[in-house]
Design a protein around this motif. Structure first.
Motif, PDB file in Angstrom:
ATOM      1  N   VAL A 115      15.281 -19.086  13.651  1.00  9.89           N
ATOM      2  CA  VAL A 115      15.699 -18.802  14.725  1.00  9.89           C
ATOM      3  C   VAL A 115      16.836 -20.123  14.997  1.00  9.89           C
ATOM      4  CG1 VAL A 115      15.453 -18.514  17.338  1.00  9.89           C
ATOM      5  CG2 VAL A 115      13.950 -17.430  15.594  1.00  9.89           C
ATOM      6  N   PHE A 116      18.104 -19.503  15.686  1.00  7.67           N
ATOM      7  CA  PHE A 116      18.932 -20.624  15.925  1.00  7.67           C
ATOM      8  C   PHE A 116      19.127 -20.570  17.544  1.00  7.67           C
ATOM      9  CE2 PHE A 116      20.196 -19.268  11.600  1.00  7.67           C
ATOM     10  CZ  PHE A 116      20.113 -20.524  11.101  1.00  7.67           C
ATOM     11  N   ASN A 169       7.704 -28.151  19.890  1.00  5.08           N
ATOM     12  CA  ASN A 169       6.792 -27.770  18.657  1.00  5.08           C
ATOM     13  C   ASN A 169       7.538 -27.081  17.600  1.00  5.08           C
ATOM     14  OD1 ASN A 169       4.725 -29.425  19.840  1.00  5.08           O
ATOM     15  ND2 ASN A 169       3.940 -27.541  20.958  1.00  5.08           N
ATOM     16  N   ARG A 170       8.219 -25.967  17.966  1.00  6.99           N
ATOM     17  CA  ARG A 170       8.985 -25.003  17.272  1.00  6.99           C
ATOM     18  C   ARG A 170      10.131 -25.817  16.453  1.00  6.99           C
ATOM     19  NH1 ARG A 170       5.287 -22.884  15.494  1.00  6.99           N
ATOM     20  NH2 ARG A 170       6.479 -21.480  14.566  1.00  6.99           N
ATOM     21  N   ILE A 171      10.621 -26.509  17.285  1.00  5.99           N
ATOM     22  CA  ILE A 171      11.825 -27.393  16.829  1.00  5.99           C
ATOM     23  C   ILE A 171      11.634 -28.428  15.643  1.00  5.99           C
ATOM     24  CG2 ILE A 171      13.959 -29.125  17.354  1.00  5.99           C
ATOM     25  CD1 ILE A 171      14.059 -27.954  20.096  1.00  5.99           C
ATOM     26  N   LEU A 216      10.158 -15.452  18.600  1.00  8.68           N
ATOM     27  CA  LEU A 216      10.574 -14.873  17.553  1.00  8.68           C
ATOM     28  C   LEU A 216      10.512 -16.099  16.595  1.00  8.68           C
ATOM     29  CD1 LEU A 216      13.942 -13.586  19.029  1.00  8.68           C
ATOM     30  CD2 LEU A 216      12.112 -12.271  17.949  1.00  8.68           C
ATOM     31  N   SER A 217      10.287 -17.274  16.788  1.00 12.01           N
ATOM     32  CA  SER A 217      10.198 -18.365  15.719  1.00 12.01           C
ATOM     33  C   SER A 217       9.024 -18.213  14.798  1.00 12.01           C
ATOM     34  CB  SER A 217      10.355 -19.676  16.383  1.00 12.01           C
ATOM     35  OG  SER A 217       9.264 -20.119  17.130  1.00 12.01           O
ATOM     36  N   ARG A 218       8.027 -17.479  15.436  1.00 12.32           N
ATOM     37  CA  ARG A 218       6.763 -17.296  14.551  1.00 12.32           C
ATOM     38  C   ARG A 218       6.858 -16.118  13.666  1.00 12.32           C
ATOM     39  NH1 ARG A 218       3.398 -20.641  17.432  1.00 12.32           N
ATOM     40  NH2 ARG A 218       3.775 -21.069  19.507  1.00 12.32           N
ATOM     41  N   SER A 234      11.362 -24.021  12.515  1.00 14.47           N
ATOM     42  CA  SER A 234      11.370 -22.613  12.808  1.00 14.47           C
ATOM     43  C   SER A 234      12.535 -22.341  13.719  1.00 14.47           C
ATOM     44  CB  SER A 234      10.235 -21.917  13.351  1.00 14.47           C
ATOM     45  OG  SER A 234       9.719 -22.640  14.436  1.00 14.47           O
ATOM     46  N   VAL A 235      12.846 -23.327  14.582  1.00 13.20           N
ATOM     47  CA  VAL A 235      13.974 -23.371  15.653  1.00 13.20           C
ATOM     48  C   VAL A 235      14.981 -24.465  15.344  1.00 13.20           C
ATOM     49  CG1 VAL A 235      14.828 -23.429  18.033  1.00 13.20           C
ATOM     50  CG2 VAL A 235      12.604 -22.094  17.350  1.00 13.20           C
TER      51      VAL A 235
END
Length: 530
Positions: free
Chosen positions: A210-211, A290-292, A203-205, A296-297
């Protein structure tokens, strides 16, 4: 006449159960309530209560050589970590190779499983099944039962204060299929297990934000380990198992903590739990840090309450304009068709010898298969459970006394409490290698290193130093497979085959640490031998 065995479910465990019955000259009849094999690994768009299913994008987090059935290697062309469609394809190949479909009654639900009136003498079971197309029921009698329904069926759905007021969408990960409908939304994912991590990354993409809400945090492990090796093939060897058994757990946890933090500082990323790595089932996710790091997260604490369009967390922070909440909060498992006096599940706790056999039964003619949460692949363990159960049904293996079985159950409960964070998630945890060896000891197929060191020292070293692949349990005893040695020796070749898509000059892949480990292993084997 061959004994008739009922197999309930045709997923990863059910297919192995059918084959093991055939191998032991038993007569299996498998009841599958859907119209195809594969269980949760068969992706469907349809959401069905009580029937779990992977997400469209799910990739398995165990490598192919560690998750395959012990006498049927996954094709070398398949990737090291397979997409769910390839896992399902492998199951279909397995079913076709051993002609398992002939034993399956599709779209047939098991309504009840009860002991026959003469159970204490015969060990038989009365089973009622229902044809889901016609609605007709049928009463049958079987000599044994293998329950292969898994433990990912009934959703564990949390209740938050303010749920009735919240105007956004709330969905359990059981019902989540893919990212469509979440584009440019603000989404909260609750839970940091493997499903929660996968949904968060996906979802972060595409979401605006996104939490990730987690009560305790988690230690994050990688599929890709040092030198690009598959994590489980690098970790699960007998030298590592010996260290785990002999060294204090505090030392092991300290070593693993250092390794995991070397990749990224879990505290700096707000994801570090208070407990050590071996106190919780790990989350395997290469992409989450990587998303954090790219924002994005955002990692948050547990939810305190919901508002009309937002979420308040227990640390007092708030996030407004939340469009959706996905609860990746796991499952409650049970066996509603089975009489509670045989197996009774309370708070995801079940009292079974080797997580299979009810100790108090006068006749051991029923076994629960795959009701485990291993640190590693579940398929080889389920298969070995089936190999053991079918030989128990035949009378070739005698289980310990009722008292000894209960002692084993209680000992496992104590070790679980001592090691793991108290949670309904940590009730059926097993370690891949150690538990496989326990089952193999009972079945008589555990690898005999003293004997192997005399007859084939190279193979003995390969088995001890290398990954504990399922083929090792086909070298000795009942079910011995002539191609087991070849499969063990070529495991790395099959592993790296799909990566050879461009010719490059090979580098020396053996590090100084490898030779140190080799020397230590030789000394250990010499000690064992002498």
């Amino acid at each position: 006449m061959a004994k008739k065995i009922a197999v309930i479910g045709s997923g990863a465990s059910g297919l192995a159960a059918i084959k093991c019955c055939l191998d032991e000259k038993l007569e299996p009849v498998c009841f599958e309530r859907t119209d195809n094999i594969g269980g949760l690994w068969r992706y469907t768009e349809e959401v069905r209560d009580g029937q779990s299913c992977v997400m469209r994008s799910t990739v398995i987090n165990t490598s192919k050589e560690m998750m395959c059935y012990s006498d049927y290697p996954i094709p070398k062309e398949y990737p090291i970590y397979m997409h769910n469609t390839q896992v399902w394809e492998y199951f279909k190949q397995y079913a076709n190779e051993f002609n398992l479909r002939k034993c399956i009654r599709f779209e047939t639900e098991v309504v009840s499983v009860k002991r026959s009136a003469d159970f204490d003498e015969t060990g038989r079971w009365d089973i009622q099944v229902k044809d889901l197309n016609t609605g007709e029921t049928q009463d049958l009698v079987f000599d044994g039962v293998l329950v292969c329904t898994g433990h990912h069926a009934v959703k564990n759905e949390p209740v938050f204060t303010g749920m009735d007021e919240f105007e956004g969408k709330i969905v359990h990960s059981h019902d989540y299929r893919d990212f469509h409908g979440y584009e440019d939304k603000r989404v909260v994912v609750v839970g940091i297990g493997n499903s929660g991590g996968d949904a968060t990354v996906e979802l972060s993409r595409i979401a605006s934000q996104v939490f990730l809400s987690t009560r305790r945090g988690s230690w994050i492990m990688n599929r890709v380990s040092d030198n690009g090796l598959p994590g489980d093939m690098n970790l699960f060897n007998r030298l590592a198992v010996l260290m785990l058994q002999k060294l204090p757990l505090s030392i092991i946890n300290g070593l693993i903590t250092g390794i995991l933090n070397k990749r990224f500082d879990h505290a700096a990323y707000s994801i570090k739990p208070e407990h050590p790595p071996f106190a919780q089932h790990p989350t395997v996710n290469d992409d989450l840090p990587n998303r954090i790091i790219c924002g994005s997260v955002k990692v948050k604490t547990d939810i305190k309450r919901l508002t009309k369009n937002g979420v308040e967390f227990i640390d007092g922070t708030k996030e407004d304009n939340i469009d959706a909440i996905i609860t990746a909060t796991g499952y409650k498992f049970g066996f509603p068709f089975l009489e509670k006096s045989v197996v009774d599940v309370k708070d995801n706790r079940v009292e079974l010898f080797k997580y299979m056999f009810p100790p108090d039964l006068k006749k051991q003619t029923i076994a629960i298969i795959g009701c485990i949460q291993p640190l590693g692949a579940i398929m080889p363990i389920s298969e070995l459970q089936c190999r053991l159960a079918t030989r128990v049904f035949k009378g070739d293996v005698q289980l310990p006394s009722k008292e000894d079985m209960w002692k084993d159950v209680r000992d496992k409960e104590i070790r679980m409490i001592q090691r793991y964070v108290q949670s309904t998630r940590h009730t059926i945890q097993v370690d891949y290698c150690a538990f496989m060896d326990e089952l193999a000891d009972l079945n008589g197929c555990r690898i005999d290193f003293k004997r192997l060191l005399k007859s084939d020292p190279k193979l003995a070293l390969t088995c001890y130093l290398g990954p504990v692949t399922p083929y090792q349990y086909r070298l000795f005893g009942p079910g011995k497979w002539p191609k087991a040695k070849e499969a063990i020796n070529t495991a790395w070749e099959r592993t790296f085959y799909p990566l050879k898509t461009r010719p490059v000059k090979a580098e020396n892949k053996f590090s100084l640490m490898f030779y140190v480990m080799l020397a230590v292993a030789v000394l250990i084997l010499a000690y064992i031998f002498l």
